[in-house]
Write an enzyme that holds these catalytic residues in place. Structure first.
Site, PDB file in Angstrom:
ATOM      1  N   ARG A  98       0.877  -1.180   0.000  1.00 52.32           N
ATOM      2  CA  ARG A  98       0.000   0.000   0.000  1.00 52.32           C
ATOM      3  C   ARG A  98       0.908   1.222   0.000  1.00 52.32           C
ATOM      4  NH1 ARG A  98      -5.226   0.513   3.416  1.00 52.32           N
ATOM      5  NH2 ARG A  98      -5.747   1.654   1.525  1.00 52.32           N
ATOM      6  N   GLN A 213     -15.411   1.850   6.652  1.00 50.74           N
ATOM      7  CA  GLN A 213     -14.574   1.653   7.832  1.00 50.74           C
ATOM      8  C   GLN A 213     -15.154   2.348   9.066  1.00 50.74           C
ATOM      9  OE1 GLN A 213     -13.413   2.628   4.816  1.00 50.74           O
ATOM     10  NE2 GLN A 213     -11.361   1.811   4.393  1.00 50.74           N
ATOM     11  N   ASP A 254      -2.412   9.015   6.728  1.00 49.37           N
ATOM     12  CA  ASP A 254      -1.600   7.933   6.192  1.00 49.37           C
ATOM     13  C   ASP A 254      -0.240   8.427   5.731  1.00 49.37           C
ATOM     14  OD1 ASP A 254      -3.245   5.166   5.693  1.00 49.37           O
ATOM     15  OD2 ASP A 254      -4.558   6.911   5.793  1.00 49.37           O
ATOM     16  N   ASN A 264      -5.162  11.321   3.757  1.00 50.60           N
ATOM     17  CA  ASN A 264      -5.979  10.490   4.643  1.00 50.60           C
ATOM     18  C   ASN A 264      -7.115   9.893   3.819  1.00 50.60           C
ATOM     19  OD1 ASN A 264      -6.432   9.538   7.426  1.00 50.60           O
ATOM     20  ND2 ASN A 264      -8.357  10.649   7.269  1.00 50.60           N
ATOM     21  N   LYS A 265      -7.880   9.020   4.450  1.00 54.59           N
ATOM     22  CA  LYS A 265      -8.966   8.328   3.751  1.00 54.59           C
ATOM     23  C   LYS A 265      -9.815   9.312   2.958  1.00 54.59           C
ATOM     24  CE  LYS A 265      -9.483   4.783   3.772  1.00 54.59           C
ATOM     25  NZ  LYS A 265      -8.927   3.831   2.760  1.00 54.59           N
TER      26      LYS A 265
END
Length: 382
Positions: A98, A213, A254, A264-265
């Site tokens: 990832r 999530q 992240d 980030n997400k």
């Protein structure tokens, strides 16, 4: 409020989640994960006896979240060392699983360096493998300690930004709790600390589409800890801001670039824009291992593009396309294209503060980040 059937009695903390652990059995060493694709329906462990199986677990989101990916990367390299495999190759495979999550590469490289140093000093393979495992365990412990400090600094910051003594109404996106960490988490750990000190009035939980999530994992953790929470679809957040129901936004990260841009997400950037318009603090909580000073700015961050099937199908096992046995239900026309970035980038000018285990940066600047990283023995740029 959301269903609270699993609410923990006040004053009693639930048992700690066993999210990731090293296992040694007659069958051989393994990294054992709580399979997050099966939550909240069931708590099932996934045994990864080699690096390829751990890479698959990372790619399918059975294990996820920036700090925990760093820990997984470290243990993965240790696993390769114990099995007598090519450690450098294992570290590379893990890092690429990832690419946006900087912690994953950090953990893998750190343990690989420890292993390499042991080999260079003349250690036999078994001794060098023991060094690698000890380094992975040290990384795990450091992250747990960082989680405690981030929760403390984050709650102190909320007290400064939200004076008045009332309970905080916090909005969070994706999942940033014990499921992403060696401890209580990052952004979620701040909300949990507020709850345990009687200072959380409401936790607003974004579903976090397309893989949910927030709905599957953050709601699971909030209910498990007896926190007052409500779930909302991502596109309902604006109405909450307009109604004055959000006091602050807390998210994780992240990767944080050298200029303070935050990956980030996906869905985080729109929250930052809403927060700025409505004069609501937008706070990023992440360990210093998430800061990447070699990535100059947000435009330089490689954003992972995920399968269209995650958008066009609803699967019984989020993160795994139906064609791989997920039992999917088609929700878009056959052959429909889908734009599915895993992350988006929030520029530093929209971030009120970054909370780390080393302290708080506000305003967010490249100089501030560099100074903070210089104080941290945990950050190694390589």
């Amino acid at each position: 409020m959301a269903d609270q059937d699993v609410q923990t009695p006040v004053g009693i903390e639930p048992p700690a989640l066993s999210v990731l652990r090293w296992d040694e059995s007659p069958g051989g060493s393994a990294v054992v994960l709580l399979d997050q694709t099966r939550l909240p329906a069931e708590e099932t462990e996934l045994v990864c006896g080699d690096v390829p199986s751990l890479v698959r677990a990372i790619r399918t989101l059975a294990v996820r979240g920036a700090p925990l990916l760093g820990i997984a990367g470290g243990y993965g390299v240790a696993l390769a060392a114990v099995r007598g495999e090519d450690v450098a190759q294992a570290a590379e495979l893990l890092e690429q699983a990832r690419p946006t999550a900087v912690n994953l590469g950090y953990g893998a490289r750190r343990v690989a360096r420890a292993y390499g140093a042991a080999v260079e000093s003349g250690a036999v393979p078994e001794a060098a493998a023991a060094v690698a495992l000890a380094e992975a365990r040290a990384l795990h412990q450091e992250d747990a300690a960082a989680s405690v400090r981030m929760a403390q600094y984050g709650l102190e910051l909320l007290s400064e930004l939200l004076p008045g003594g009332g309970g905080h109404r916090l909005l969070t996106h994706c999942n940033t709790g014990a499921l992403v960490s060696g401890g209580a988490g990052t952004a979620f750990a701040v909300a949990l600390r507020a709850h345990r000190e009687g200072r959380l009035r409401q936790l607003w939980v974004d579903e976090t589409r397309p893989l949910l999530q927030g709905a599957r994992l953050t709601a699971y953790e909030a209910g498990r800890n007896g926190m007052p929470y409500s779930l909302l679809t991502d596109n309902a957040a604006g109405s909450l801001f307009a109604a004055g129901e959000v006091d602050a936004v807390l998210i994780g990260a992240d990767r944080i670039a050298a200029d303070g841009s935050v990956a980030n997400k996906v869905g985080s950037y729109p929250l930052a824009v809403l927060a700025r318009y409505h004069h609501v603090p937008f706070i990023v909580v992440a360990p210093t291992t998430t800061v990447d000073l070699e990535t100059v700015d947000g435009a330089s961050i490689v954003v992972e593009q995920r399968s269209a099937a995650e958008v066009t199908e609803i699967t019984s096992k989020p993160g795994v396309p139906a064609v791989d046995g997920g039992g999917g239900m088609i929700v878009a026309p056959s052959g429909a294209n889908a734009y599915n970035p895993a992350f988006d980038i929030t520029p530093p000018e929209l971030v009120t503060a970054i909370v780390t285990e080393q302290g708080v940066i506000s305003p967010v600047t490249g100089v501030g980040l560099a100074e903070l990283c210089a104080r941290s023995s945990q950050v190694t740029i390589s």
